[in-house]
Motif scaffolding. Structure first.
Motif, PDB file in Angstrom:
ATOM      1  N   TYR A   3       0.828  -1.198   0.000  1.00 11.40           N
ATOM      2  CA  TYR A   3       0.000   0.000   0.000  1.00 11.40           C
ATOM      3  C   TYR A   3       0.867   1.254   0.000  1.00 11.40           C
ATOM      4  O   TYR A   3       2.035   1.223   0.376  1.00 11.40           O
ATOM      5  N   THR A   5       0.244   5.873   0.400  1.00  9.71           N
ATOM      6  CA  THR A   5      -0.696   6.931   0.754  1.00  9.71           C
ATOM      7  C   THR A   5      -0.819   7.935  -0.384  1.00  9.71           C
ATOM      8  O   THR A   5       0.187   8.356  -0.962  1.00  9.71           O
ATOM      9  N   ARG A  13      -5.572   8.974   1.830  1.00 14.93           N
ATOM     10  CA  ARG A  13      -6.057   7.593   1.903  1.00 14.93           C
ATOM     11  C   ARG A  13      -4.916   6.618   1.637  1.00 14.93           C
ATOM     12  O   ARG A  13      -4.012   6.884   0.846  1.00 14.93           O
ATOM     13  N   ARG A  14      -4.992   5.483   2.282  1.00 16.01           N
ATOM     14  CA  ARG A  14      -4.038   4.396   2.080  1.00 16.01           C
ATOM     15  C   ARG A  14      -4.628   3.475   1.018  1.00 16.01           C
ATOM     16  O   ARG A  14      -5.699   2.894   1.222  1.00 16.01           O
ATOM     17  N   SER A  16      -4.018   0.451  -2.225  1.00 20.61           N
ATOM     18  CA  SER A  16      -3.176  -0.614  -2.746  1.00 20.61           C
ATOM     19  C   SER A  16      -2.316  -0.068  -3.876  1.00 20.61           C
ATOM     20  O   SER A  16      -2.696   0.882  -4.573  1.00 20.61           O
ATOM     21  N   ASN A  47      -7.866  -2.181  -2.956  1.00 17.48           N
ATOM     22  CA  ASN A  47      -8.923  -1.326  -2.414  1.00 17.48           C
ATOM     23  C   ASN A  47      -9.117  -0.023  -3.189  1.00 17.48           C
ATOM     24  O   ASN A  47      -9.813   0.870  -2.726  1.00 17.48           O
ATOM     25  N   GLY A  81     -17.567  -1.361   2.619  1.00 17.55           N
ATOM     26  CA  GLY A  81     -17.439  -0.272   3.571  1.00 17.55           C
ATOM     27  C   GLY A  81     -16.442   0.781   3.155  1.00 17.55           C
ATOM     28  O   GLY A  81     -16.014   0.856   1.998  1.00 17.55           O
ATOM     29  N   ASP A  82     -16.031   1.582   4.133  1.00 19.15           N
ATOM     30  CA  ASP A  82     -15.148   2.717   3.873  1.00 19.15           C
ATOM     31  C   ASP A  82     -13.698   2.316   3.613  1.00 19.15           C
ATOM     32  O   ASP A  82     -12.868   3.173   3.329  1.00 19.15           O
ATOM     33  N   ASP A  83     -13.383   1.021   3.733  1.00 17.03           N
ATOM     34  CA  ASP A  83     -12.009   0.597   3.476  1.00 17.03           C
ATOM     35  C   ASP A  83     -11.693   0.621   1.984  1.00 17.03           C
ATOM     36  O   ASP A  83     -10.524   0.606   1.593  1.00 17.03           O
ATOM     37  N   LEU A  84     -12.724   0.679   1.149  1.00 13.60           N
ATOM     38  CA  LEU A  84     -12.500   0.769  -0.295  1.00 13.60           C
ATOM     39  C   LEU A  84     -12.471   2.232  -0.715  1.00 13.60           C
ATOM     40  O   LEU A  84     -13.214   3.066  -0.193  1.00 13.60           O
ATOM     41  N   VAL A  85     -11.599   2.543  -1.674  1.00 12.03           N
ATOM     42  CA  VAL A  85     -11.433   3.909  -2.167  1.00 12.03           C
ATOM     43  C   VAL A  85     -11.937   3.948  -3.608  1.00 12.03           C
ATOM     44  O   VAL A  85     -11.382   3.288  -4.486  1.00 12.03           O
ATOM     45  N   ASP A 130     -14.457   9.452  -2.700  1.00 10.38           N
ATOM     46  CA  ASP A 130     -13.123   9.480  -2.100  1.00 10.38           C
ATOM     47  C   ASP A 130     -12.150  10.317  -2.917  1.00 10.38           C
ATOM     48  O   ASP A 130     -11.298  11.014  -2.363  1.00 10.38           O
TER      49      ASP A 130
END
Length: 326
Positions: A3, A5, A13-14, A16, A47, A81-85, A130
């Motif tokens: 990953y 940033t 956001r972090r 992949s 993500n 959820g919010d873990d995907l960008v 995002d």
């Protein structure tokens, strides 16, 4: 998965190190296949998913929206959820069916930016985008208007990060300078075509036949070095399959430097036991500049090959040999 940033400040956001392009999802790539690709990508730790409000208008003579709609259905069915960008774009959607972004684009006025971003959020089923890109330039609209309209969405909380694609570097810098002078958020993610092979600079790109963009490779690299907070998302990193099928190389790659770079690429592929495409992606992952390759796939076999490149480590000597080829 590895990953990195993107962006700075509270909306960074972090993501992949490999992004998944959904351009043809919901049109050329049917829903069942697209869902399987998305599921596998996320299962592997990916993500960062990319689309646009105009994908894929050219497949049915419409105005686009199919990709965003499919991603919205997939999100809801999986409870994502919010873990995907999710990144999307606006500005290049045709204003009427049967037209194109070249002769009839929606553009980058304040009205379009607000209304198009709302439609994208509705299709994707997101309260906040995002990452939102200006897809193409719009010289008919004052840049200040565009900058302020994007910044207003960030202030309202309906957009996180801002990005720009396919604009001349001087135009990007001007927009960022206007934002900085006004204390507003500016573009932090740049999306351009970038790959190991280099195109000729005197041949207009296929996507921009009028030559309005031109070749910005060296200029863009210089700009990224000067602005360390920026990230390059590289679309067409595998040149639409040309590393596996050289006959697919675009015409602007027909120059003496291409055979030399291809020869070194294939040498490194043999040394590592990888495919040329995997080596090209690994070269981007480990680039001195912050590059996130954006891959487009239509089958699980293609996706698996690309995902395997994440674990491929090139030696300093191999990288130096690849960089020196010209």
């Amino acid at each position: 998965m590895r990953y990195r940033t993107i962006g700075t400040g509270p909306h960074s956001r972090r993501v992949s190190v490999i992004a998944l392009g959904a351009m043809l999802f919901g049109s050329v790539t049917d829903e069942r296949t697209a869902f399987a690709l998305l599921d596998r990508y996320v299962e592997a730790g990916g993500n960062f998913i990319d689309t646009s409000d105009n994908y894929a208008f050219w497949t049915d003579g419409g105005q686009g929206g199919q990709s965003e709609e499919l991603l919205g259905r997939w999100r809801r069915s999986r409870g994502a959820g919010d873990d995907l960008v999710f990144a999307t774009k606006l500005g290049a959607r045709p204003l009427a069916p049967g037209t194109s972004y070249i002769d009839n684009p929606e553009g980058l006025s304040a009205k379009v930016i607000r209304e198009s971003s709302e439609r994208s959020r509705d299709r994707l089923g997101l309260e906040r985008l995002d990452l939102l890109y200006a897809h193409i330039d719009d010289p008919a609209v004052p840049q200040r208007e565009t900058v302020e309209a994007f910044a207003a969405l960030v202030a309202e909380g309906t957009v996180g990060l801002l990005g720009v694609s396919n604009q001349a570097v001087w135009r990007v810098e001007r927009a960022r300078a206007l934002a900085a002078a006004a204390g507003l958020p500016g573009y932090e993610v740049l999306q351009y075509q970038h790959s190991y092979l280099r195109p000729r600079s005197d041949v207009p790109e296929d996507l921009f036949p009028d030559g309005s963009l031109g070749h910005v490779g060296a200029e863009l690299a210089t700009y990224l070095r000067a602005e360390p907070g920026l990230t390059l998302v590289a679309y067409s990193p595998l040149l639409r399959g040309a590393y596996a099928h050289p006959g697919r190389l675009p015409h602007d790659y027909d120059h003496p430097g291409t055979p030399a770079r291809l020869a070194v690429l294939r040498e490194v592929a043999r040394e590592t036991g990888a495919t040329p495409g995997q080596v090209a992606l690994a070269w981007q992952f480990g680039h001195e500049l912050p590059v996130v390759p954006l891959v487009g796939v239509s089958s699980l076999t293609q996706l698996e090959e690309n995902l395997a490149a994440v674990d491929l480590e090139l030696s300093p000597e191999q990288r130096a040999r690849m960089d020196a080829a010209h």
